[in-house]
Design a protein around this motif. Structure first.
Motif, PDB file in Angstrom:
ATOM      1  N   GLU A 153       4.136 -42.006  -6.159  1.00 23.46           N
ATOM      2  CA  GLU A 153       3.365 -43.042  -5.383  1.00 23.46           C
ATOM      3  C   GLU A 153       5.658 -42.351  -4.396  1.00 23.46           C
ATOM      4  O   GLU A 153       5.133 -42.600  -3.199  1.00 23.46           O
ATOM      5  CB  GLU A 153       3.583 -43.817  -5.909  1.00 23.46           C
ATOM      6  CG  GLU A 153       2.614 -44.604  -6.096  1.00 23.46           C
ATOM      7  CD  GLU A 153       1.933 -45.729  -6.467  1.00 23.46           C
ATOM      8  OE1 GLU A 153       2.720 -46.972  -5.152  1.00 23.46           O
ATOM      9  OE2 GLU A 153       0.876 -45.881  -6.934  1.00 23.46           O
ATOM     10  N   THR A 154       6.505 -41.671  -4.972  1.00 21.06           N
ATOM     11  CA  THR A 154       8.327 -41.557  -4.444  1.00 21.06           C
ATOM     12  C   THR A 154       8.099 -40.258  -3.870  1.00 21.06           C
ATOM     13  O   THR A 154       8.731 -39.985  -3.146  1.00 21.06           O
ATOM     14  CB  THR A 154       8.246 -42.533  -4.739  1.00 21.06           C
ATOM     15  OG1 THR A 154       8.878 -42.688  -6.211  1.00 21.06           O
ATOM     16  CG2 THR A 154       9.006 -44.224  -4.760  1.00 21.06           C
ATOM     17  N   GLU A 155       7.506 -39.783  -5.461  1.00 16.39           N
ATOM     18  CA  GLU A 155       8.677 -37.930  -5.457  1.00 16.39           C
ATOM     19  C   GLU A 155       7.121 -37.678  -4.863  1.00 16.39           C
ATOM     20  O   GLU A 155       6.108 -37.531  -5.639  1.00 16.39           O
ATOM     21  CB  GLU A 155       8.499 -37.988  -6.627  1.00 16.39           C
ATOM     22  CG  GLU A 155       9.961 -36.574  -6.171  1.00 16.39           C
ATOM     23  CD  GLU A 155      10.368 -36.332  -8.258  1.00 16.39           C
ATOM     24  OE1 GLU A 155      10.517 -35.259  -8.429  1.00 16.39           O
ATOM     25  OE2 GLU A 155      10.826 -36.986  -9.129  1.00 16.39           O
ATOM     26  N   ARG A 156       7.989 -36.506  -4.311  1.00 15.33           N
ATOM     27  CA  ARG A 156       6.307 -35.394  -3.242  1.00 15.33           C
ATOM     28  C   ARG A 156       5.850 -34.480  -4.097  1.00 15.33           C
ATOM     29  O   ARG A 156       7.115 -33.970  -4.486  1.00 15.33           O
ATOM     30  CB  ARG A 156       6.794 -34.896  -2.161  1.00 15.33           C
ATOM     31  CG  ARG A 156       7.210 -36.208  -1.423  1.00 15.33           C
ATOM     32  CD  ARG A 156       7.463 -36.313   0.479  1.00 15.33           C
ATOM     33  NE  ARG A 156       7.932 -36.889   1.042  1.00 15.33           N
ATOM     34  CZ  ARG A 156       6.656 -37.329   2.021  1.00 15.33           C
ATOM     35  NH1 ARG A 156       5.380 -36.673   1.539  1.00 15.33           N
ATOM     36  NH2 ARG A 156       7.351 -38.677   2.564  1.00 15.33           N
ATOM     37  N   SER A 193       2.632 -37.252   1.488  1.00 11.95           N
ATOM     38  CA  SER A 193       1.894 -35.747   1.789  1.00 11.95           C
ATOM     39  C   SER A 193       2.934 -35.249   0.855  1.00 11.95           C
ATOM     40  O   SER A 193       4.252 -35.476   0.959  1.00 11.95           O
ATOM     41  CB  SER A 193       2.522 -35.826   2.802  1.00 11.95           C
ATOM     42  OG  SER A 193       1.292 -36.768   3.989  1.00 11.95           O
ATOM     43  N   PRO A 194       2.961 -33.776   0.465  1.00 11.88           N
ATOM     44  CA  PRO A 194       3.195 -32.509  -0.123  1.00 11.88           C
ATOM     45  C   PRO A 194       4.052 -32.258   0.632  1.00 11.88           C
ATOM     46  O   PRO A 194       3.737 -31.696   2.181  1.00 11.88           O
ATOM     47  CB  PRO A 194       2.302 -32.031  -0.676  1.00 11.88           C
ATOM     48  CG  PRO A 194       1.024 -32.132  -0.885  1.00 11.88           C
ATOM     49  CD  PRO A 194       0.681 -33.116   0.638  1.00 11.88           C
ATOM     50  N   VAL A 195       5.071 -31.502   0.003  1.00  9.70           N
ATOM     51  CA  VAL A 195       6.162 -30.636   1.021  1.00  9.70           C
ATOM     52  C   VAL A 195       5.933 -29.103   0.447  1.00  9.70           C
ATOM     53  O   VAL A 195       5.179 -28.701  -0.258  1.00  9.70           O
ATOM     54  CB  VAL A 195       8.117 -30.327   1.132  1.00  9.70           C
ATOM     55  CG1 VAL A 195       7.990 -32.512   1.519  1.00  9.70           C
ATOM     56  CG2 VAL A 195       7.490 -30.885  -0.806  1.00  9.70           C
ATOM     57  N   ASP A 226       5.238 -42.158   5.196  1.00  5.74           N
ATOM     58  CA  ASP A 226       4.608 -40.265   5.628  1.00  5.74           C
ATOM     59  C   ASP A 226       4.510 -40.325   7.414  1.00  5.74           C
ATOM     60  O   ASP A 226       5.213 -39.069   7.954  1.00  5.74           O
ATOM     61  CB  ASP A 226       2.973 -40.526   5.052  1.00  5.74           C
ATOM     62  CG  ASP A 226       2.802 -39.028   3.794  1.00  5.74           C
ATOM     63  OD1 ASP A 226       4.361 -39.473   3.335  1.00  5.74           O
ATOM     64  OD2 ASP A 226       2.267 -39.251   3.760  1.00  5.74           O
ATOM     65  N   ALA A 227       4.521 -41.535   7.732  1.00  6.22           N
ATOM     66  CA  ALA A 227       4.940 -41.544   9.402  1.00  6.22           C
ATOM     67  C   ALA A 227       5.642 -41.161   9.647  1.00  6.22           C
ATOM     68  O   ALA A 227       5.747 -41.217  11.273  1.00  6.22           O
ATOM     69  CB  ALA A 227       4.703 -42.670   9.611  1.00  6.22           C
TER      70      ALA A 227
END
Lengths: 437, 310
Positions: free
Chosen positions: A167-170, A297-299, A378-379
């Motif tokens: 939930e925290t690491e993308r 969201s992915p990076v 994310d925002a």
């Protein structure tokens, strides 16, 4: 029996004049009458139900609010005739520049700055950024979302033996692809039964924009009249084409029943990028708390820049040709900051455009807390989608749809696909630019 | 003489007086918009264009040299010819079968004509659901019968054939026309031929079909014109997922992206009015020319009791 000349003249005149009179009387029907000013709002019943209209009309005797069918095809013809609705629900704020350049949206900057109902300082600038064009405001989002955020189905992850997402690491987009590939299931005859990941063509411009920002490139040429045909940009679209080509996402050969979200809710898709609002829809399923997980969201690269989007935000704009801008703005204020807005915020279908309303969002269980925290995180990384005032999102989507099938069928190569795709986009951009000359 | 001329004038006046409302409506609501459409097709008109200018035949040249547009015409023609021939042949077959006094004739006629009474949009949706890959009834039947072990994505793999099947399903209209035509064939001819020893197929070939030929030609021409203007069903039977958006937002696959649908998409989806109007005019000319050719060469085998004075 002979008819006199004068009688003949009377008959002919009557036959000609009666329809003309009816026509004129009908046309005159649009003239103002005594009583409340009518403000029409082009919006779906789900976003403006009858009871809210009734409540508004009761508390605002000077205005009669009416809902008109949301139909952007009709809007185009209405706008050409100068008779469009006073207010409109705009599916994606990324189209604001297109319509503003054509003189169709009302500049609401001063209205918003001087509003007594909407505190200008209270506006969540980042969440509403798509409604600002050339430093002027043309509306606000009704609520926004981290649409690139991931929702996944834990049952499908369990079945594939893949551990849940953090939930925290993308994760990176490459990891998203690999996980999706592992999640995809086929039956004995080779038909896909579970798609690892699915996206709608509507998403493409936004996801591509995020990746372009993260790669440090521009999708459009500086004058926005062409696609920036460089390898980095070409690779972005090739990357998304890989999903349908390899049957990891739905395609013409293996179409999902319904749309991505419906297929996900029916346990046919492992992951979707739909964001916060989708969580509210999924609550219709009984075991939603256990079944669905959330990830940011992915990076593009681990440790690289983070850019997310809100799919342009669905919001409200005002028609530039409205005869009653003050009254239309009164409706706008009520819709964005009034009782209806407070009610909307408590449902958890989107993050309110005003910061003061964001405390109303549901945090009653782990599920709602988790999706909200991810959305708010994310925002912080929202960027205005790279777009052009010469093309709408719907046009862009149409070009993807018409070009992807030959690639999926193996009739063309990846590069030919990108060539065709860019060529069609450039043609539309050129036509859009010519329209404004 | 003067009285006769006055009566003639009176008749003319009555005629023009009564036709005037229609003529006014036609000019205002049809002739003027059609003329406007023609003029606009020679301009750069778009939905929100700022400077309207005359571009000559530029739009026409652009369209006629665009491979996608040419393919659209080709696929429209393939669809039109296949669906027209199949619908007319099936209609004729049904009419010949149901002309006879067989038990349940009325029920069969009603059943075969019934699909034609269902609105176009509903028929499209029925077929979309029927042909759906995972839940469609056709695949359920075929897989249970062991015809195939793999659910076939009919709409995606065979988009044009799916549309043709739909039109065949509606061949009840042709059947009604042919039943009407068959009722005009004098029974005496059949009786005389039967007495002379002619069997069914001989009578069919030398009596029924020649006398039915004007109806066949009519049905071929009308079906051809309608099929060339096929518009909404390609959007309804679009294999792509739909999500609360307008039906016409997503273009159908190239095989069913027929000319009318393409013109609509150009005008409404891309706001390119002049280009879309030019496409419609090309379609109009194509339909007109093909219909005239059809009538010219079709007339050769059509039986007529009126002597040809050419």
């Amino acid at each position: 029996m002979m008819v006199k000349k004068s009688s003949r003249l009377t008959i002919v005149s009557t036959l000609l004049l009666v329809p003309l009179a009816i026509l004129l009387l009908t046309a005159a029907g649009g003239q103002e009458a005594e009583g409340p000013v009518e403000i029409s709002f082009m919006i779906t019943p789900a976003d403006l139900p009858d009871e809210d209209i009734a409540q508004f009309n009761e508390t605002h005797p000077n205005i009669r609010l009416v809902r008109t069918e949301e139909n952007w095809t009709k809007f185009v013809s209405d706008a050409m005739a100068g008779t469009a609705s006073d207010l409109m629900r705009l599916g994606s704020g990324s189209d604001v520049s297109y319509y503003v350049e054509r003189g169709l949206f009302y500049d609401m900057t001063e209205m918003l700055q001087n509003s007594e109902k909407i505190d200008f300082e209270d506006i969540d600038i980042q969440g509403n950024i798509e409604y600002r064009y050339q430093d002027r405001w043309y509306g606000l989002g009704k609520d926004y979302n981290n649409v690139s955020g991931i929702t996944y189905n834990r049952d499908i992850f369990d079945a594939a033996g893949i551990s849940y997402l953090s939930e925290t690491e993308r994760i990176t987009y490459q990891e998203l692809y690999q996980i999706a590939e592992e999640l995809t299931q086929r039956n004995e005859s080779g038909n896909v039964t579970t798609w690892g990941y699915d996206f709608s063509p509507t998403w493409i411009p936004f996801l591509a924009s995020d990746i372009a920002y993260m790669k440090g490139v521009e999708i459009f040429t500086p004058d926005k009249t062409q696609i920036n045909d460089i390898p980095e940009v070409r690779d972005i679209f090739k990357f998304f084409a890989k999903f349908p080509v390899n049957d990891i996402s739905s395609n013409v050969r293996n179409p999902v029943p319904g749309w991505s979200g419906a297929a996900f809710a029916a346990d046919r898709v492992g992951m979707v990028q739909l964001g916060y609002w989708f969580g509210a829809q999924l609550q219709e399923n009984e075991d939603y708390e256990e079944k669905y997980g959330w990830a940011p969201s992915p990076v593009w690269e681990k440790g690289g820049p983070i850019v997310t989007n809100n799919l342009g935000v669905t919001g409200v704009v005002m028609y530039s040709g409205t005869d009653h801008p003050e009254e239309a703005f009164e409706v706008f204020e009520w819709y964005i900051a009034g009782e209806i807005a407070e009610k909307r915020a408590t449902t958890g279908w989107g993050i309110p455009p005003l910061k003061s309303l964001q405390d109303e969002l549901p945090r009653n269980n782990e599920y709602n807390r988790s999706r909200l925290e991810i959305a708010l995180e994310d925002a912080k990384h929202f960027r205005q989608a790279q777009s052009s005032p010469y093309i709408t999102n719907t046009m862009w989507q149409g070009v993807w749809t018409s070009n992807i099938d030959p690639l999926v069928r193996g009739e063309i190569t990846e590069d030919e696909f990108v060539d065709n795709y860019f060529e069609d986009l450039n043609e539309l951009l050129e036509a859009g630019a010519a329209e404004l000359q | 003489m003067a009285l006769r001329s006055a009566i003639e004038r009176q008749r003319r006046l009555s005629f023009y007086t009564f036709i005037l409302p229609w003529l006014g409506g036609f000019l205002l609501l049809q002739a003027v918009p059609i003329g406007w459409g023609l003029v606009m097709s020679f301009t750069n008109r778009s939905a929100f264009g700022r400077n309207l200018r005359f571009v000559g035949v530029e739009n026409y040249i652009k369209l006629l040299t665009d491979p996608e547009v040419l393919y659209s015409f080709w696929t429209t023609l393939v669809f039109t010819i296949s669906s027209t021939l199949l619908a007319v042949l099936l209609g004729l077959l049904f009419a010949l079968l149901l002309e006879r006094n067989v038990p349940g004739r009325g029920a069969f006629r009603t059943l075969l004509f019934f699909p034609y009474l269902i609105p176009l949009v509903a028929v499209g949706w029925i077929f979309r659901i029927f042909l759906e890959r995972d839940t469609g009834f056709l695949n359920v039947i075929l897989m249970n019968l062991g015809v195939t072990d793999r659910a076939v994505p009919w709409l995606a793999s065979f988009p044009r054939a799916s549309m043709i099947v739909l039109l065949i399903w509606m061949s009840g209209w042709s059947m009604i026309i042919f039943l009407g035509g068959l009722s005009t064939v004098p029974n005496e001819l059949h009786e005389v031929a039967t007495m002379d020893g002619a069997r069914y197929f001989r009578r069919l070939r030398h009596i029924t079909l020649p006398l039915l030929s004007p109806f066949i030609l009519f049905q071929l021409v009308m079906s051809f014109i309608y099929a060339m203007q096929e518009f909404i069903r390609p959007f309804i039977m679009n294999p792509r997922p739909m999500r609360g958006v307008q039906l016409t937002d997503s273009a159908p696959p190239p095989e069913t992206f027929f000319v009318m649908a393409k013109a609509y998409h150009t005008i409404v989806g891309q706001h390119r009015f002049a280009l879309g109007l030019a496409l419609l005019w090309i379609l109009f000319v194509a339909v007109l020319v093909l219909t005239m050719l059809f009538l010219r060469f079709g007339g050769v085998w059509v039986y007529s009791e009126v002597e040809d004075k050419r």
